[in-house]
Design an enzyme around this catalytic site. Structure first.
Site, PDB file in Angstrom:
ATOM      1  N   GLU A  76       6.517  -6.501   0.718  1.00 53.07           N
ATOM      2  CA  GLU A  76       6.169  -5.350  -0.113  1.00 53.07           C
ATOM      3  C   GLU A  76       7.099  -4.210   0.297  1.00 53.07           C
ATOM      4  O   GLU A  76       6.867  -3.507   1.279  1.00 53.07           O
ATOM      5  CB  GLU A  76       4.683  -5.012   0.043  1.00 53.07           C
ATOM      6  CG  GLU A  76       3.806  -6.156  -0.469  1.00 53.07           C
ATOM      7  CD  GLU A  76       2.314  -5.901  -0.330  1.00 53.07           C
ATOM      8  OE1 GLU A  76       1.921  -4.763   0.038  1.00 53.07           O
ATOM      9  OE2 GLU A  76       1.537  -6.848  -0.589  1.00 53.07           O
ATOM     10  N   HIS A 106       1.368  -0.210   0.463  1.00 46.90           N
ATOM     11  CA  HIS A 106       1.389  -1.533  -0.154  1.00 46.90           C
ATOM     12  C   HIS A 106       1.965  -1.460  -1.559  1.00 46.90           C
ATOM     13  O   HIS A 106       1.886  -0.435  -2.236  1.00 46.90           O
ATOM     14  CB  HIS A 106      -0.029  -2.112  -0.240  1.00 46.90           C
ATOM     15  CG  HIS A 106      -0.598  -2.516   1.075  1.00 46.90           C
ATOM     16  ND1 HIS A 106      -0.466  -3.794   1.583  1.00 46.90           N
ATOM     17  CD2 HIS A 106      -1.297  -1.810   2.002  1.00 46.90           C
ATOM     18  CE1 HIS A 106      -1.064  -3.850   2.764  1.00 46.90           C
ATOM     19  NE2 HIS A 106      -1.566  -2.661   3.041  1.00 46.90           N
ATOM     20  N   GLU A 128      -1.632   1.943  -2.655  1.00 47.03           N
ATOM     21  CA  GLU A 128      -1.188   0.761  -3.402  1.00 47.03           C
ATOM     22  C   GLU A 128      -0.487   1.229  -4.669  1.00 47.03           C
ATOM     23  O   GLU A 128      -1.011   2.071  -5.404  1.00 47.03           O
ATOM     24  CB  GLU A 128      -2.396  -0.103  -3.767  1.00 47.03           C
ATOM     25  CG  GLU A 128      -2.072  -1.433  -4.368  1.00 47.03           C
ATOM     26  CD  GLU A 128      -1.890  -2.524  -3.327  1.00 47.03           C
ATOM     27  OE1 GLU A 128      -0.929  -3.305  -3.480  1.00 47.03           O
ATOM     28  OE2 GLU A 128      -2.708  -2.606  -2.394  1.00 47.03           O
TER      29      GLU A 128
END
Length: 303
Positions: free
Chosen positions: A19, A115, A169
């Site tokens: 990631e 992330h 995220e």
């Protein structure tokens, strides 16, 4: 320092080694550490920059032996060790020592774990609390707040090691790839978080002249793909009418999957829910393909 100050903050990237936005952002911040340290002389906050899973980062893999971001329950952190213990469990102990211990007064005040997702989720903060005023007050960019209703003892991700914590995220971005717009959005989010902490620590009063709202969603259910009863291979893909529609309301009887033979499988739940992590690449190995939530609240944020 006051007990209400966030004097120690950790920004972590590479918990999943493919990631890329968080990995490159932490590396960039590490390059600029001298400037960061100069800033720290003016701002009462210590920023720790951590590459969480260096072996996986080196190999551009999600993990080496097991998912590091599932290794931070109390049971895993306190379990027995042996010569065959997976690398990520060993690394979770190291990170718990560095940033925790989890649940202790000595843990860092705030963990921000970075992330990427292949799903079309935009920028989200994911936390185990829907009432953590520190995490909920920080957003100043368009985002959503996702609440995982899990106890501290059972919380499993790296951000749970801190007194406060969240995963940042952002997607969509393919794993193993860095997209400039996604990286830039993450960088802006992290910088805003650090600025907010500095303002908070300096005693800034946040007035409500400019009131914004952050949508909060609470996770309630996971859906797996339909599978062959013998081989356990998936037998369907996410339906085209659902693909890329993260956080769009899914009603009963809406298309959910399309089998490889062309049949439409519909959502059979009794209430509308909001899907997210739709067709997330990393979840193909897990027994979950789509996570759904109910709309919790629109939380007021004062700037």
């Amino acid at each position: 320092m006051s007990s209400l100050m966030l004097s120690r903050v950790a920004v972590c990237g590479g918990t999943h080694g493919n990631e890329m936005s968080g990995i490159y952002l932490v590396k960039e911040l590490l390059k600029a550490r001298k400037k960061v340290m100069e800033d720290e002389e003016e701002k009462p906050v210590s920023v720790m920059l951590v590459l969480s899973n260096p072996r996986a980062v080196q190999q551009c893999r999600r993990y080496i032996d097991t998912d590091l971001n599932r290794c931070f329950t109390h049971a895993t952190l306190s379990g027995p060790m042996s010569d065959t213990t997976p690398y990520e469990i060993i690394r979770s102990r190291e990170l718990n020592t560095m940033l925790g211990p989890k649940g202790s007064p000595g843990a860092v005040d705030l963990v921000c774990d970075l992330h990427n997702t292949t799903a079309n989720m935009g920028l989200c903060l994911i936390s185990y609390s829907d009432c953590d005023w520190i995490c909920l007050q920080m957003p100043d960019v368009p985002l959503r707040y996702i609440h995982f209703d899990v106890s501290n003892k059972e919380s499993y991700s790296l951000d749970s090691v801190g007194k406060h914590g969240f995963a940042m995220e952002i997607g969509p971005q393919p794993h193993g790839v860095v997209r400039s717009n996604v990286y830039t959005a993450m960088k802006a989010g992290v910088q805003h978080m650090l600025d907010w902490v500095s303002f908070f620590n300096s005693g800034t009063v946040f007035f409500c002249f400019a009131t914004r709202f952050v949508d909060v969603f609470t996770m309630v259910k996971r859906f797996d793909y339909p599978r062959d009863s013998e081989t356990h291979d998936i037998t369907a893909a996410v339906h085209p009418q659902l693909q890329d529609r993260d956080f769009c309301l899914l009603h009963p009887e809406d298309p959910l999957f399309q089998t490889f033979s062309g049949e439409t499988l519909r959502y059979k739940g009794k209430e509308p829910l909001y899907p997210f992590f739709i067709n997330e690449c990393a979840y193909y190995e897990k027994v979950q393909m789509i996570i759904v939530a109910y709309y919790n609240m629109a939380f007021k944020v004062h700037s």
